[in-house]
Design a protein around this motif. Structure first.
Motif, PDB file in Angstrom:
ATOM      1  N   SER A  17      75.504  38.736  -3.192  1.00 14.65           N
ATOM      2  CA  SER A  17      75.720  40.119  -3.264  1.00 14.65           C
ATOM      3  C   SER A  17      77.183  40.631  -3.121  1.00 14.65           C
ATOM      4  O   SER A  17      77.880  39.668  -2.852  1.00 14.65           O
ATOM      5  N   GLY A  18      77.214  42.110  -3.279  1.00 10.44           N
ATOM      6  CA  GLY A  18      78.539  42.405  -2.855  1.00 10.44           C
ATOM      7  C   GLY A  18      79.564  42.058  -4.123  1.00 10.44           C
ATOM      8  O   GLY A  18      79.054  41.682  -4.998  1.00 10.44           O
ATOM      9  N   PRO A  19      80.769  42.511  -3.695  1.00 13.68           N
ATOM     10  CA  PRO A  19      81.899  42.502  -4.657  1.00 13.68           C
ATOM     11  C   PRO A  19      82.159  40.983  -5.147  1.00 13.68           C
ATOM     12  O   PRO A  19      81.715  40.321  -4.237  1.00 13.68           O
ATOM     13  N   PHE A  20      82.525  40.795  -6.318  1.00 12.41           N
ATOM     14  CA  PHE A  20      82.966  39.581  -6.852  1.00 12.41           C
ATOM     15  C   PHE A  20      84.194  39.014  -6.262  1.00 12.41           C
ATOM     16  O   PHE A  20      85.187  39.833  -5.725  1.00 12.41           O
ATOM     17  N   GLN A  21      84.060  37.460  -5.946  1.00 18.14           N
ATOM     18  CA  GLN A  21      85.028  37.049  -5.497  1.00 18.14           C
ATOM     19  C   GLN A  21      85.662  35.798  -6.396  1.00 18.14           C
ATOM     20  O   GLN A  21      84.890  35.389  -6.902  1.00 18.14           O
ATOM     21  N   MET A  22      87.101  35.701  -6.505  1.00 15.14           N
ATOM     22  CA  MET A  22      87.439  34.756  -7.575  1.00 15.14           C
ATOM     23  C   MET A  22      86.836  33.215  -7.128  1.00 15.14           C
ATOM     24  O   MET A  22      86.695  32.386  -8.135  1.00 15.14           O
ATOM     25  N   SER A  23      86.749  33.250  -5.786  1.00 14.63           N
ATOM     26  CA  SER A  23      86.147  31.711  -5.563  1.00 14.63           C
ATOM     27  C   SER A  23      84.709  31.242  -6.117  1.00 14.63           C
ATOM     28  O   SER A  23      84.431  30.267  -6.188  1.00 14.63           O
ATOM     29  N   TYR A  24      83.986  32.321  -6.546  1.00  9.89           N
ATOM     30  CA  TYR A  24      82.876  32.049  -7.183  1.00  9.89           C
ATOM     31  C   TYR A  24      82.662  31.376  -8.453  1.00  9.89           C
ATOM     32  O   TYR A  24      81.978  30.698  -8.893  1.00  9.89           O
ATOM     33  N   HIS A  25      84.013  31.499  -9.066  1.00 12.59           N
ATOM     34  CA  HIS A  25      84.043  30.951 -10.488  1.00 12.59           C
ATOM     35  C   HIS A  25      84.102  29.106 -10.183  1.00 12.59           C
ATOM     36  O   HIS A  25      83.778  28.558 -11.286  1.00 12.59           O
ATOM     37  N   ALA A  26      84.296  28.819  -9.033  1.00 12.96           N
ATOM     38  CA  ALA A  26      84.400  27.338  -8.798  1.00 12.96           C
ATOM     39  C   ALA A  26      82.878  26.762  -8.775  1.00 12.96           C
ATOM     40  O   ALA A  26      82.550  25.480  -9.123  1.00 12.96           O
ATOM     41  N   ALA A  27      81.882  27.601  -8.749  1.00 15.27           N
ATOM     42  CA  ALA A  27      80.392  27.181  -8.984  1.00 15.27           C
ATOM     43  C   ALA A  27      79.914  27.843  -9.934  1.00 15.27           C
ATOM     44  O   ALA A  27      78.707  28.443  -9.699  1.00 15.27           O
ATOM     45  N   ALA A  28      80.234  28.114 -11.243  1.00 13.90           N
ATOM     46  CA  ALA A  28      79.384  28.675 -12.266  1.00 13.90           C
ATOM     47  C   ALA A  28      78.791  27.570 -12.992  1.00 13.90           C
ATOM     48  O   ALA A  28      79.366  26.746 -13.543  1.00 13.90           O
ATOM     49  N   ARG A  29      77.335  27.762 -12.841  1.00 11.78           N
ATOM     50  CA  ARG A  29      76.363  26.699 -13.756  1.00 11.78           C
ATOM     51  C   ARG A  29      76.775  26.300 -15.101  1.00 11.78           C
ATOM     52  O   ARG A  29      77.080  27.288 -15.730  1.00 11.78           O
ATOM     53  N   GLY A  30      76.913  25.264 -15.348  1.00 12.35           N
ATOM     54  CA  GLY A  30      77.149  24.875 -16.761  1.00 12.35           C
ATOM     55  C   GLY A  30      78.311  24.906 -17.215  1.00 12.35           C
ATOM     56  O   GLY A  30      78.805  24.590 -18.487  1.00 12.35           O
ATOM     57  N   GLY A  31      79.302  25.132 -16.445  1.00 12.81           N
ATOM     58  CA  GLY A  31      80.797  25.285 -16.595  1.00 12.81           C
ATOM     59  C   GLY A  31      81.668  24.637 -15.468  1.00 12.81           C
ATOM     60  O   GLY A  31      81.998  23.261 -16.124  1.00 12.81           O
ATOM     61  N   SER A  32      82.077  25.040 -14.748  1.00 15.44           N
ATOM     62  CA  SER A  32      82.690  24.624 -13.508  1.00 15.44           C
ATOM     63  C   SER A  32      81.920  23.628 -12.761  1.00 15.44           C
ATOM     64  O   SER A  32      82.586  22.886 -11.876  1.00 15.44           O
ATOM     65  N   TYR A  33      80.704  23.752 -12.924  1.00 11.81           N
ATOM     66  CA  TYR A  33      79.632  23.048 -12.016  1.00 11.81           C
ATOM     67  C   TYR A  33      78.533  22.916 -12.655  1.00 11.81           C
ATOM     68  O   TYR A  33      78.069  23.377 -13.830  1.00 11.81           O
ATOM     69  N   ASP A  34      77.605  21.740 -12.239  1.00 15.55           N
ATOM     70  CA  ASP A  34      76.643  21.257 -12.804  1.00 15.55           C
ATOM     71  C   ASP A  34      75.581  22.286 -13.236  1.00 15.55           C
ATOM     72  O   ASP A  34      75.215  23.012 -12.608  1.00 15.55           O
ATOM     73  N   LEU A  70      74.582  24.204 -19.545  1.00 16.51           N
ATOM     74  CA  LEU A  70      73.551  25.259 -19.636  1.00 16.51           C
ATOM     75  C   LEU A  70      73.652  26.000 -18.310  1.00 16.51           C
ATOM     76  O   LEU A  70      73.186  24.959 -17.097  1.00 16.51           O
ATOM     77  N   SER A  71      73.646  27.215 -18.271  1.00 19.72           N
ATOM     78  CA  SER A  71      73.550  27.884 -16.874  1.00 19.72           C
ATOM     79  C   SER A  71      72.117  28.573 -16.587  1.00 19.72           C
ATOM     80  O   SER A  71      71.934  28.482 -15.608  1.00 19.72           O
ATOM     81  N   ASP A  72      71.305  28.576 -17.826  1.00 17.09           N
ATOM     82  CA  ASP A  72      70.155  29.174 -17.593  1.00 17.09           C
ATOM     83  C   ASP A  72      68.978  28.097 -17.655  1.00 17.09           C
ATOM     84  O   ASP A  72      68.557  27.682 -18.597  1.00 17.09           O
ATOM     85  N   LEU A 100      67.357  29.626 -11.785  1.00 14.84           N
ATOM     86  CA  LEU A 100      68.594  29.749 -11.166  1.00 14.84           C
ATOM     87  C   LEU A 100      69.682  30.781 -11.158  1.00 14.84           C
ATOM     88  O   LEU A 100      69.622  31.432 -12.489  1.00 14.84           O
ATOM     89  N   THR A 101      70.651  31.006 -10.386  1.00 12.03           N
ATOM     90  CA  THR A 101      71.578  32.174 -10.746  1.00 12.03           C
ATOM     91  C   THR A 101      72.850  31.360 -11.442  1.00 12.03           C
ATOM     92  O   THR A 101      73.048  30.150 -11.247  1.00 12.03           O
ATOM     93  N   PHE A 102      73.310  32.190 -12.119  1.00 14.54           N
ATOM     94  CA  PHE A 102      74.618  31.870 -13.068  1.00 14.54           C
ATOM     95  C   PHE A 102      75.677  31.396 -12.022  1.00 14.54           C
ATOM     96  O   PHE A 102      75.983  30.116 -12.150  1.00 14.54           O
ATOM     97  N   PHE A 103      76.287  32.346 -11.037  1.00 15.19           N
ATOM     98  CA  PHE A 103      77.173  31.962  -9.852  1.00 15.19           C
ATOM     99  C   PHE A 103      76.415  31.238  -8.846  1.00 15.19           C
ATOM    100  O   PHE A 103      75.496  32.116  -8.223  1.00 15.19           O
ATOM    101  N   ARG A 104      76.527  30.288  -8.420  1.00 15.19           N
ATOM    102  CA  ARG A 104      75.547  29.709  -7.534  1.00 15.19           C
ATOM    103  C   ARG A 104      75.787  30.339  -6.147  1.00 15.19           C
ATOM    104  O   ARG A 104      74.893  30.488  -5.302  1.00 15.19           O
ATOM    105  N   ASP A 105      76.992  30.901  -5.821  1.00 15.57           N
ATOM    106  CA  ASP A 105      77.149  31.463  -4.573  1.00 15.57           C
ATOM    107  C   ASP A 105      77.319  33.095  -4.577  1.00 15.57           C
ATOM    108  O   ASP A 105      77.600  33.629  -3.495  1.00 15.57           O
ATOM    109  N   TRP A 106      77.249  33.603  -5.472  1.00 15.82           N
ATOM    110  CA  TRP A 106      77.660  35.309  -5.680  1.00 15.82           C
ATOM    111  C   TRP A 106      76.176  35.872  -5.401  1.00 15.82           C
ATOM    112  O   TRP A 106      75.221  36.008  -6.218  1.00 15.82           O
TER     113      TRP A 106
END
Ligand SMILES: NC(=O)c1ccc[n+]([C@@H]2O[C@H](COP(=O)([O-])OP(=O)(O)OC[C@H]3O[C@@H](n4cnc5c(N)ncnc54)[C@H](OP(=O)(O)O)[C@@H]3O)[C@@H](O)[C@H]2O)c1
Length: 339
Positions: free
Chosen positions: A96-113, A63-65, A88-94
């Motif tokens: 502000s600004g444009p999206f970076q593909m590296s943010y997928h590595a810390a998507a809560r409840g998916g790639s990250y706790d 769960l992300s939320d 908590l935010t869904f993407f731990r490190d996004w």
């Protein structure tokens, strides 16, 4: 403390089970959040099925939320205090600004706790204050569904203007938030559902026009009839391959279709994209949103006294029942787990 784990199993849905562990302490730059409520999204069903774009192959806290209160501060944290009410935010490190593909590595409840845990340790930058008007249960519905709807309607490109028309598909989490945000922004809303009862509830929430998409399978024609052949300015497209063609048919000249969901699966859509050319219309991909958007959204929700629609709340011990309830799709709005 207790937390859930979702563990990959070859060829079958991931296993969901409860674990005991020592209560963690925050490191430098981190805080400990005592989670008070979490909410489920369709994406959590995809993660459990091994089908989410932001899902991983390792065991993960699902769960992300979530929302709760800060109970401990790590060294160097100055922007939060113990007792602050946060989500908590869904993407731990996004942030502000444009999206970076590296943010997928810390998507809560998916790639990250994620947050289905009594206590979560989080970097101080990955939190937002929750609206003072909302309970923890309400605030726990915001990080994914609400922010996605907000991003699509109010952030990307030009914000939705009063008097424009929005089409929302179904009555799940994203669509009910889209309905509420669009009405608060002064827009007209056309909403579809497979249930007359849900359509009546959507009208109570402010939907101006409703369409039963099973009884009216050519609902795009009905949208054109309602709008006197003009079409809608925005489509909150959560259906995917089974709905995209009709969404493109429904959008007005110069309008925007926000591609968000996959409720009808992951097959590549067979829609005629040249419809967009003919209409000078846009198709935009939306994946949740960043922390600054979340802060702006919370101010808007507070200003307009928007309360998330909670279909049903389950106790922490009944996480499996909450997943089953979401999967059954009888819900209207959000499904929540109290921690
Ligand atoms: N890109 C992103 O950032 C993002 C973020 C959040 C969600 N999503 C995606 O968006 C979708 C919705 O997520 P959610 O959490 O809001 O889902 P949800 O709460 O589980 O919504 C389920 C509802 O969707 C409706 N639905 C199902 N099939 C439909 C169809 N063919 N046409 C119209 N409505 C249909 C049904 O409403 P009725 O019962 O009223 O018919 C169903 O009850 C999912 O695919 C999810 O993965 C993407």
């Amino acid at each position: 403390m207790q937390h859930y784990l979702l563990e990959p199993r070859a060829g079958e849905p991931f296993a969901l089970f409860l674990q005991e562990s020592a209560e963690p302490a925050p490191g430098p730059g981190e805080v400990a959040v005592r989670i008070r409520a979490t909410s489920l999204n369709y994406r959590d069903l995809l993660v459990r099925a091994g089908k989410s774009a932001s899902g991983g192959s390792e065991p993960v806290v699902p769960l992300s939320d979530g929302a709760g209160e800060i109970v401990a501060l790590g060294e160097g944290v100055t922007d939060w205090r113990s007792g602050d009410r946060v989500a908590l935010t869904f993407f731990r490190d996004w942030l502000s600004g444009p999206f970076q593909m590296s943010y997928h590595a810390a998507a809560r409840g998916g790639s990250y706790d994620g947050v289905l845990s009594e206590v979560v340790i989080a970097p101080a930058h990955s939190l937002v204050a929750v609206p003072a008007t909302m309970s923890f249960t309400e605030a726990a519905t915001l990080p994914c569904a609400a922010l996605t709807a907000w991003h699509a309607l109010m952030e990307r490109g030009r914000p939705l203007a009063a008097g424009e028309t929005v089409l929302c598909l179904g009555t799940g989490g994203v669509s009910t938030f889209a309905l509420q945000i669009a009405k608060a922004a002064g827009a007209q809303v056309i909403l579809t559902s497979s249930s007359h009862e849900k359509l009546a509830r959507a009208r109570e929430l402010g939907a101006d026009e409703t369409i039963h998409y099973l009884e009216t399978p050519e609902w795009d024609r009905e949208v054109m009839r309602i709008t006197e052949k003009r079409g809608v300015d925005r489509v909150v497209e959560v259906g995917g391959p089974g709905t995209i063609e009709r969404s493109l048919n429904s959008v007005a000249a110069g309008g925007v279709v926000s591609l968000i969901g996959v409720l009808t699966g992951f097959d590549p859509p067979k829609a005629n994209l040249f419809t967009l050319v003919k209409k000078n219309a846009e198709l935009q991909g939306i994946y949740v949103g960043h922390r600054e958007m979340f802060v702006r959204m919370n101010a808007f929700l507070e200003q307009h006294a928007i309360r998330p629609v909670i279909d049903r709340s389950f106790p922490f011990a009944e996480a499996a029942s909450a997943y089953a309830h979401l999967e059954g799709a009888s819900h209207f709005g959000k499904v929540v787990l109290e921690v």
